[in-house]
Every structure is written in C-alpha cells, then in structure tokens.
Design a protein around this motif. Structure first.
Motif, PDB file in Angstrom:
ATOM      1  N   THR A 110       0.856  -1.182   0.000  1.00 42.44           N
ATOM      2  CA  THR A 110       0.000   0.000   0.000  1.00 42.44           C
ATOM      3  C   THR A 110       0.894   1.235   0.000  1.00 42.44           C
ATOM      4  OG1 THR A 110      -1.687  -1.185   1.269  1.00 42.44           O
ATOM      5  CG2 THR A 110      -1.855   1.220   1.180  1.00 42.44           C
ATOM      6  N   ASN A 157       1.522   5.423  -2.232  1.00 42.75           N
ATOM      7  CA  ASN A 157       1.199   6.324  -3.339  1.00 42.75           C
ATOM      8  C   ASN A 157       1.828   5.739  -4.599  1.00 42.75           C
ATOM      9  OD1 ASN A 157      -0.158   8.558  -1.934  1.00 42.75           O
ATOM     10  ND2 ASN A 157       1.823   8.861  -0.942  1.00 42.75           N
ATOM     11  N   TYR A 208      -3.281   6.990  -4.309  1.00 45.19           N
ATOM     12  CA  TYR A 208      -3.030   6.072  -3.190  1.00 45.19           C
ATOM     13  C   TYR A 208      -3.733   4.755  -3.485  1.00 45.19           C
ATOM     14  CZ  TYR A 208      -2.220   4.591   1.646  1.00 45.19           C
ATOM     15  OH  TYR A 208      -1.792   3.926   2.780  1.00 45.19           O
ATOM     16  N   GLU A 264      -3.595  10.994  -3.719  1.00 45.63           N
ATOM     17  CA  GLU A 264      -2.272  10.952  -3.094  1.00 45.63           C
ATOM     18  C   GLU A 264      -2.349  11.358  -1.622  1.00 45.63           C
ATOM     19  OE1 GLU A 264       2.070  13.250  -3.568  1.00 45.63           O
ATOM     20  OE2 GLU A 264       0.420  13.656  -4.967  1.00 45.63           O
ATOM     21  N   ARG A 265      -1.638  10.624  -0.774  1.00 48.47           N
ATOM     22  CA  ARG A 265      -1.578  10.926   0.652  1.00 48.47           C
ATOM     23  C   ARG A 265      -0.163  11.384   1.006  1.00 48.47           C
ATOM     24  NH1 ARG A 265      -4.992   6.090   3.735  1.00 48.47           N
ATOM     25  NH2 ARG A 265      -6.874   6.199   2.401  1.00 48.47           N
ATOM     26  N   VAL A 266      -0.019  12.653   1.242  1.00 49.42           N
ATOM     27  CA  VAL A 266       1.283  13.209   1.597  1.00 49.42           C
ATOM     28  C   VAL A 266       1.748  12.587   2.908  1.00 49.42           C
ATOM     29  CG1 VAL A 266       2.551  15.314   2.153  1.00 49.42           C
ATOM     30  CG2 VAL A 266       0.753  15.361   0.399  1.00 49.42           C
ATOM     31  N   GLU A 271       2.956   9.480   3.064  1.00 48.86           N
ATOM     32  CA  GLU A 271       3.042   8.042   2.811  1.00 48.86           C
ATOM     33  C   GLU A 271       4.128   7.784   1.753  1.00 48.86           C
ATOM     34  OE1 GLU A 271       1.247   5.446   4.238  1.00 48.86           O
ATOM     35  OE2 GLU A 271       0.646   7.010   5.658  1.00 48.86           O
ATOM     36  N   TYR A 280       6.064   6.175  -1.662  1.00 50.27           N
ATOM     37  CA  TYR A 280       5.685   6.186  -3.068  1.00 50.27           C
ATOM     38  C   TYR A 280       6.243   4.950  -3.775  1.00 50.27           C
ATOM     39  CZ  TYR A 280       4.259  11.044  -2.417  1.00 50.27           C
ATOM     40  OH  TYR A 280       3.630  12.192  -1.982  1.00 50.27           O
ATOM     41  N   ASN A 304       9.888   9.781  -0.355  1.00 52.95           N
ATOM     42  CA  ASN A 304       9.166  10.931  -0.893  1.00 52.95           C
ATOM     43  C   ASN A 304       9.698  11.227  -2.289  1.00 52.95           C
ATOM     44  OD1 ASN A 304      11.492  12.766  -0.678  1.00 52.95           O
ATOM     45  ND2 ASN A 304      11.109  12.758   1.528  1.00 52.95           N
TER      46      ASN A 304
END
Length: 573
Positions: free
Chosen positions: A3, A5, A16, A35-37, A39, A41, A305
């Motif tokens: 799980t 991004n 996500y 997208e969940r900032v 999390e 990638y 990130n």
C-alpha cells in the motif's frame, strides 16, 4: 500486498492504492483514493541505460548487490571490456554470471573488438561472432559503434555488423564524440540510435534535433550531466540517464537515483525526470522490465518521498532484493578467468632518448597529453621537455609526468609518452584497466617507481597499484610474497587492489572492494599528490584511442582526430 502512493508514468498521475503480486507479476493495482502526503511512493525501478559492468571492478553478481540498494533494477550493459580480453568467451562469462542473481542485465554484442587496429587487444570479435551473439535472446542490442569513421566511410565489416543488428531487429548504440552536422546525420542514417558521448550542450542539441536519443552520462570520470541536462525539458522522449563507467566507491554511494535528485533540484518536471530514469530505456531497448502496470513483471521501488528519493525497498520479479539500505542479493564467488602473458619489466624499459642529444632546457618541443578532469577527451600540448643529456624525463615541477602503456598479451617494448595534469609529486600508479584493449597503463614521476607499479600488476595478473618513490627492492618482494594472502596488499609505500577476473574485476564482496578502492584513491591523492577527482578512472582512458585528441596505445602516441600515429617530438622539435 503493498500500500503506497502509486506513480503512473504513462498518464502522469499519482494516487493512493495497493499493488498485488502473483507469480512475480503485478496481478492488480487498486486505487484507494488521492495521493496521501507523508506516505511512501511506489514507482518503476531505475535503469542505467549504458554501463560497462567491468568498470565497477566487480563481477555482475557483486555489481548487482550494490546497485539494487539505490533502486536500480536493470542495466543496459556493454561487455566490450572483457570482450577485448577474452573475446566471445568473455561475453558468455558475463551472461553466465548475470543469470546467478535476480537482476535484469541486458547485454549487447560488442561491435568494436578490438576498438581500433592501432593497438593490441586480447581477442577479436568478428562479423560471424556478432551473428552468433545477436542470435541469443539475452543479447539485446549491438553495443556502441565506436568506429564512427568506419561508418562514415562504409567500412565493410562495420556495415556488416550494423546490417546484422537490423536483421535481428535489435537497436544499435552509438559512440561519436564531437560528431555534428552532416557527419552526425550520416552516422544516424546508418541506423545508429543513441549517443552517450556528447560532452557539450551544443553537440547534444544538434544530435537530438536530428532524432538521436541522448544518454546523459555521469560516471566516476566522465561527467556530462550539468552540460546536457537542459536537453531534458526540450526532448523528454529522447533522454536517458547512464553512468557508463562507475568505480565501486561511487557505486556504493549511489547510482541513477542521484541523477534523479539532481535533475529535480534543477527544476525539471518530475515526469520528465522519471521518463529518463525509468521509462525511456525500457521502451527503447525493449527490456523485460516492468513499468508498474497490471500484467507487468513486478519490478518497482518504494521511496520515502519525491524530493530525496531515499529507496526503502527494491523489488525485482516480485522478490525483495534490497530494503532500507541493505542488499538482499547473495555475496557470490565466481570463476577467475584471465589472460596475462607478459613478463616483469626493468626500469630501463621505460627510458626515452632523443635521436640527437640537445642540451638541457633546449627549445625543442614534444607532444604532451593534456588530461582533463571529468572528461575522456584530452588536449594535445606542445611543451619543452625536461632533459638529462639526451634522455627525456618527467618534470614534476611542471606536472609533466611519464605515461606508459605495456602490452599485457605478449612481450613487446613499452610505449612511452608524457602527460600533464595528474599532479603526482612522487611515485607512480598503474592499472590493467585500460580502455579498450586493457593493456597496463601507468603514470609516474620516475622510471623506478613506474616499473615497480607495473610489476605489481603483472605479478598479480591484474589490478590497480600505487607506489611512493624510493622503496627498496626488499619492500617490493615482501609485498609480492604477501599478496597470495591479502586482497589489498599494502605497506606504507605500496598499495595493490588485485583484479583476478580478466585483470578487470574481482568477485570479492563489493562493499569491501569499495572500501579498498577508497583507501587506494585517498593514498594517491593525499600521499602522492594527484589533483584529479578520479585518478585511476582518468588513467584508464588515456589509452582509449577513439576519444580525441591525443592518447597512447601500446604501439605509440596516437592522434584521435586524424586517426593516425604521431611522433613524440613535434616537427620543430
């Protein structure tokens, strides 16, 4: 199930979601939301679009152990280094070694072995050999066509190799430094589709505008990133990243991931950067590498990130091969294949005398190679040599040192010339990594030191060596006797990193080799005084005749522009 991004490089979106892998392939990608900032990638793994694995000094399994930590899942690899030593058998060795690890090496058929007829290599790879290699599924392309004069003049062997690649529907890599205008167009018209040798923006622009794919190179010696990165915004579908030649110390620190970060810091689009680092090489070379789509091989990376791209996990065919800076690829030993057939030398073998014996400080000039830090090209300098009677000697005060190339495949007199900008204050360094024929290349301040450095390489059957000036003969014998038990043989005055595989590589733990190389490099800079960023990498290219301007082969001083031998003394010397 992962799980994260998820980046889709095709429609340039981030969402996500989850990734489900079955049997080494991506079975399903499920979108959970935006997208969940904060999390991690997931994105396709990085690809080095042009590299000589041998230049890492590591066998393929050891190279892969280091590369996967940085998110590299595949390389487009030209095995012409070992091909120049062992021929087709050397290429086959690389294929066999590559199969032992879960990493996606795509090897090419070396097109120029030997690179030129003006040097002695250990083998020849002819047209029929190319046919045999290209028929193999694992050989994905015709490797860099360095003989661009042969292309322009329609050399029969050169054109036959190109025709074979076209018949097998496999890409043809280029190598044409400085070639622009109509000549570049003729080179491309022959079917050549890439070039990694552009060293100015203007050259890269000229070729890109004509449709050439430009590989931006940043290796241990040749560094063209800053000059060429502006091309990415203009030609995003034609740009790839590569290292070409990367020594183990810098490979341990980073790989294509570093170029991704640097390109972003210069303001480039994320999607353009990842296209160059991940997508374009896979599409151009038709690599069997997944691009994070359902049904693709599960080749992807997880990063923290989209700014610093710290790789948390690397996955190849669904297998986790690196996690949090630790490699999951086994530390494997390999067979030691080699070819080394020359005898030990004497200091007198490296002496140079003029025909007449001008007095000291005569106005007569000699041709001197001008080394350029961070470049493979050199300058041709005309300088007054230091003379002792009728002997030409190194002039340390002016940083004009003696350069030698020793044929390692048979006993012939060493070729001797002079070079500026190495910065050594005493001693010598030597290497059996000497592109492309891999004879022994050495640079030093006096004949005795040069001889000691060369003999350490000969006695070990290959390696990198450094010696200070003034060691006793007993010191050298002690080092040689210890070398059977030590991988890095040292005294306070002598360093040797042995390379028993073709005189180019070692199968030792890559991280240990990186440490050994780092110590050797520091010794050459701090104790001997070299001012170069990568003295051994620079040395390895001083016999590369296909890169202008002035180089030295085992047969003599060579002008890469006129493609002919030249005398040491200038016409007015």
């Amino acid at each position: 199930m992962i799980t994260a991004n998820i980046l889709n490089l095709f429609d340039q979106t981030i969402f996500y979601g989850t990734i489900t892998v079955t049997g080494g392939r991506i079975d399903q990608i499920h979108r959970l939301g935006p997208e969940r900032v904060g999390e991690p990638y997931a994105l396709p793994g990085f690809v080095d679009a042009h590299v000589h694995v041998e230049s890492s000094l590591l066998t393929p399994p050891q190279f892969a152990r280091l590369a996967v930590v940085h998110g590299t899942v595949a390389t487009v690899s030209d095995p012409h280094e070992i091909g120049n030593v062992l021929g087709v058998a050397g290429v086959q060795y690389m294929l066999d070694e590559a199969r032992r690890v879960p990493f996606k090496f795509m090897f090419g058929a070396p097109s120029c072995v030997p690179a030129t007829p003006f040097e002695m290599a250990g083998a020849t790879i002819g047209v029929q050999d190319i046919r045999q290699l290209l028929a193999q599924k694992e050989i994905g392309y015709l490797a860099e066509m360095m003989n661009f004069p042969g292309v322009l003049h329609q050399d029969s062997d050169v054109m036959a190799k190109i025709a074979l690649a076209q018949a097998f529907n496999k890409p043809i890599d280029g190598h044409a430094p400085g070639l622009t205008g109509d000549d570049a167009q003729h080179y491309m018209d022959a079917g050549i589709s890439t070039d990694h040798e552009c060293f100015t923006y203007e050259e890269g622009l000229d070729k890109a505008q004509r449709g050439m794919n430009i590989l931006i190179r940043e290796g241990s010696a040749a560094r063209n990133f800053d000059a060429l990165i502006p091309l990415l915004a203009q030609f995003p579908e034609q740009i790839m990243f590569c290292s070409d030649d990367k020594h183990p110390d810098t490979l341990a620190e980073g790989h294509i991931n570093q170029l991704v970060v640097r390109a972003l810091e210069k303001g480039n689009s994320l999607w353009h950067v990842l296209r160059a680092a991940c997508l374009n090489p896979v599409l151009h070379y038709r690599l069997p590498v997944g691009l994070l789509r359902e049904g693709d091989p599960a080749d992807y990376i997880i990063v923290n990130n989209l700014q610093d791209f710290r790789v948390q996990q690397t996955v190849i065919n669904g297998e986790v091969v690196a996690e949090d800076g630790q490699s999951g690829i086994s530390d494997l030993r390999s067979e030691h294949v080699n070819k080394f057939d020359c005898s030990l030398k004497e200091p007198a073998d490296f002496s140079v005398y003029t025909a007449e014996g001008p007095t000291t400080n005569s106005a007569g000039l000699i041709r001197v190679i001008g080394a350029l830090d961070g470049q493979l090209i050199t300058n041709e300098l005309h300088l007054a040599p230091k003379r002792v009677g009728n002997e030409l000697v190194a002039d340390v005060d002016q940083d004009v040192l003696k350069l030698v190339v020793v044929n390692r495949y048979q006993d012939t007199p060493p070729a001797v010339a002079f070079i500026k900008n190495f910065g050594l204050k005493h001693g010598a360094i030597a290497s059996s990594v000497g592109h492309d024929s891999h004879n022994i290349t050495a640079v030093g301040c006096d004949d005795e030191s040069i001889c000691r450095a060369v003999n350490l390489i000969i006695d070990a059957g290959g390696g990198l060596s450094a010696v200070t000036g003034g060691e006793s003969e007993q010191d050298e014998k002690e080092v040689m006797s210890r070398r059977a038990f030590l991988h890095l043989a040292t005294t306070p005055e002598t360093y040797l990193v042995a390379l028993p595989v073709a005189g180019l590589m070692t199968d030792r733990d890559g991280y240990a080799v990186a440490d050994d190389y780092r110590r050797l490099d520091n010794f050459v800079k701090q104790e001997l005084g070299s001012t170069l960023a990568a003295p051994f990498m620079t040395l390895s290219f001083m016999a590369l005749l296909v890169i202008p301007n002035l180089k030295l082969s085992d047969k003599g001083l060579f002008n890469g522009l006129s493609f002919s031998f030249v005398s040491l003394e200038t016409e007015n010397g």
